[in-house]
Design a protein around this motif. Structure first.
Motif, PDB file in Angstrom:
ATOM      1  N   LEU A 122       0.841  -1.189   0.000  1.00  0.00           N
ATOM      2  CA  LEU A 122       0.000   0.000   0.000  1.00  0.00           C
ATOM      3  C   LEU A 122       0.882   1.247   0.000  1.00  0.00           C
ATOM      4  CD1 LEU A 122      -2.701  -1.074   2.629  1.00  0.00           C
ATOM      5  CD2 LEU A 122      -2.710  -1.400   0.152  1.00  0.00           C
ATOM      6  N   ILE A 123       0.566   2.179  -0.875  1.00  0.00           N
ATOM      7  CA  ILE A 123       1.402   3.359  -1.087  1.00  0.00           C
ATOM      8  C   ILE A 123       0.814   4.565  -0.366  1.00  0.00           C
ATOM      9  CG2 ILE A 123       2.494   4.844  -2.799  1.00  0.00           C
ATOM     10  CD1 ILE A 123       3.346   1.869  -2.872  1.00  0.00           C
ATOM     11  N   LYS A 124       1.663   5.260   0.353  1.00  0.00           N
ATOM     12  CA  LYS A 124       1.252   6.449   1.091  1.00  0.00           C
ATOM     13  C   LYS A 124       0.507   7.424   0.172  1.00  0.00           C
ATOM     14  CE  LYS A 124       3.177  10.463   3.517  1.00  0.00           C
ATOM     15  NZ  LYS A 124       4.429  11.111   4.019  1.00  0.00           N
ATOM     16  N   GLY A 125      -0.688   7.839   0.623  1.00  0.00           N
ATOM     17  CA  GLY A 125      -1.455   8.839  -0.110  1.00  0.00           C
ATOM     18  C   GLY A 125      -2.377   8.280  -1.175  1.00  0.00           C
ATOM     19  N   ASN A 126      -2.172   7.040  -1.604  1.00  0.00           N
ATOM     20  CA  ASN A 126      -3.091   6.429  -2.568  1.00  0.00           C
ATOM     21  C   ASN A 126      -4.433   6.153  -1.890  1.00  0.00           C
ATOM     22  OD1 ASN A 126      -1.094   6.494  -4.462  1.00  0.00           O
ATOM     23  ND2 ASN A 126      -0.978   4.272  -4.779  1.00  0.00           N
ATOM     24  N   ILE A 127      -5.490   6.142  -2.700  1.00  0.00           N
ATOM     25  CA  ILE A 127      -6.827   5.853  -2.181  1.00  0.00           C
ATOM     26  C   ILE A 127      -7.269   4.497  -2.727  1.00  0.00           C
ATOM     27  CG2 ILE A 127      -9.224   6.607  -2.033  1.00  0.00           C
ATOM     28  CD1 ILE A 127      -8.262   9.463  -2.502  1.00  0.00           C
ATOM     29  N   TYR A 128      -7.573   3.588  -1.826  1.00  0.00           N
ATOM     30  CA  TYR A 128      -8.006   2.239  -2.199  1.00  0.00           C
ATOM     31  C   TYR A 128      -9.506   2.149  -1.923  1.00  0.00           C
ATOM     32  CZ  TYR A 128      -3.006   1.429  -2.295  1.00  0.00           C
ATOM     33  OH  TYR A 128      -1.654   1.507  -2.596  1.00  0.00           O
ATOM     34  N   ASN A 129     -10.275   2.163  -3.019  1.00  0.00           N
ATOM     35  CA  ASN A 129     -11.736   2.199  -2.917  1.00  0.00           C
ATOM     36  C   ASN A 129     -12.333   0.804  -3.074  1.00  0.00           C
ATOM     37  OD1 ASN A 129     -12.306   5.138  -2.739  1.00  0.00           O
ATOM     38  ND2 ASN A 129     -11.339   5.186  -4.762  1.00  0.00           N
ATOM     39  N   ARG A 130     -13.347   0.523  -2.267  1.00  0.00           N
ATOM     40  CA  ARG A 130     -14.129  -0.702  -2.391  1.00  0.00           C
ATOM     41  C   ARG A 130     -15.590  -0.375  -2.070  1.00  0.00           C
ATOM     42  NH1 ARG A 130      -9.940  -1.848  -4.125  1.00  0.00           N
ATOM     43  NH2 ARG A 130      -8.650  -3.717  -3.833  1.00  0.00           N
ATOM     44  N   THR A 131     -16.502  -1.119  -2.697  1.00  0.00           N
ATOM     45  CA  THR A 131     -17.937  -0.970  -2.425  1.00  0.00           C
ATOM     46  C   THR A 131     -18.507  -2.343  -2.121  1.00  0.00           C
ATOM     47  OG1 THR A 131     -18.160   0.983  -3.844  1.00  0.00           O
ATOM     48  CG2 THR A 131     -20.168  -0.241  -3.343  1.00  0.00           C
ATOM     49  N   PHE A 132     -19.337  -2.420  -1.077  1.00  0.00           N
ATOM     50  CA  PHE A 132     -19.946  -3.681  -0.652  1.00  0.00           C
ATOM     51  C   PHE A 132     -21.452  -3.488  -0.504  1.00  0.00           C
ATOM     52  CE2 PHE A 132     -15.621  -3.550   0.940  1.00  0.00           C
ATOM     53  CZ  PHE A 132     -15.113  -4.800   0.611  1.00  0.00           C
ATOM     54  N   ASP A 133     -22.197  -4.499  -0.951  1.00  0.00           N
ATOM     55  CA  ASP A 133     -23.666  -4.480  -0.854  1.00  0.00           C
ATOM     56  C   ASP A 133     -24.144  -5.651  -0.008  1.00  0.00           C
ATOM     57  OD1 ASP A 133     -23.979  -2.273  -2.620  1.00  0.00           O
ATOM     58  OD2 ASP A 133     -23.683  -3.632  -4.324  1.00  0.00           O
TER      59      ASP A 133
END
Length: 273
Positions: free
Chosen positions: A221-232
């Motif tokens: 994981l890279i500092k400042g990156n945004i890791y997006n996930r969506t769950f239903d």
């Protein structure tokens, strides 16, 4: 001075020097931080000692507001309903998690941020939980987790959007877990030699929106990156349970490299914000 008087003075001096001095215990200094500690507790309605764990957990949440999140796992062992119960909190994800946490040697037992303790991840003495939580709260804050939930009353579908933002570079594979919890459930609980019929159950793990041991998030994981996930998830219709007004979603990210499974950060959002 005669020998008797001298002996009295010596004895009195020794007694005074050996007198126990009780030093007041000061609360540990916990740094101001957005770091959140996750406590995953193994518990059960038919566990006579588990109310002690519940009390210890609530004390931690009250002592460190917004810094401690809890998941109450009703798996297999001593988790069957009591003779006074209306509900059965057992579910497959809870059973799988209880098994995943082995070895453990009784209930209540808790994992504090999945940090190794002796030969495992579980600590079965509620009196020791606070010290472990304090250790974790003193560690650096390494990730922000931002959550947004949406609920459709017509379909009973809940959607949670997750943004995980590392504050430092984090090497190695990481996983994400999403817990669906319900609080404020009043039901029967074994309590010593009796059953408390109006026991209040909080943070009950009703299901998970991921695998029981988490879904893959990313490696390195890279500092400042945004890791997006969506769950239903669609809430089932079950009388007395799965009330969206009493439900929350807890999301946590943990490292998953060999025996290192420690939690980086956790966050919580209400199903109905």
């Amino acid at each position: 001075m005669n020998k008797f008087a001298l002996t009295l003075i010596v004895v009195s001096t020794i007694a005074m020097s050996c007198k126990e001095v009780i030093m007041p215990l000061e609360d540990p200094i916990i740094p101001e931080s957005d770091r959140v500690v996750l406590v995953e507790e193994l518990t059960g309605a038919s566990c006579p000692n588990c109310p002690k764990g519940t009390a210890a957990l609530e004390n931690l949440i009250n002592k460190f507001p917004d810094r401690v999140l809890a998941v109450a796992i009703h798996g297999s062992f001593l988790s069957q309903p009591t003779s006074k119960s209306k509900f059965d909190f057992r579910n497959q994800k809870a059973k799988d998690l209880e098994n995943w946490f082995k070895p453990w040697f009784g209930k209540p037992s808790a994992s504090i941020n999945r940090t190794p303790i002796d030969d495992g991840l579980m600590l079965d003495a509620p009196d020791l939980w606070q010290a472990e939580v304090e250790k974790e709260l003193k560690k650096p804050h390494e990730m922000n987790i931002i959550l947004k939930s949406k609920y459709d009353a017509a379909t009973r579908k809940v959607t949670v959007d997750v943004a995980a933002i590392p504050l430092v570079n984090l090497a190695g594979p990481h996983k994400i877990s999403v817990y669906l919890l319900e609080s404020g459930i009043v039901d029967g609980q074994s309590n010593g030699s009796v059953i408390t019929e109006d026991f209040k159950f909080n943070h009950v793990l009703m299901d998970m929106l991921t695998k029981h041991d988490g879904d893959a998030l990313a490696s390195d994981l890279i500092k400042g990156n945004i890791y997006n996930r969506t769950f239903d998830y669609t809430l089932p219709v079950k009388e007395g349970l799965f009330d969206p007004k009493r439900m929350t979603l807890v999301v946590m990210v943990n490292k998953e490299q060999g025996q290192d499974k420690h939690v980086i950060q956790a966050a919580e959002v209400h199903v109905i914000e």
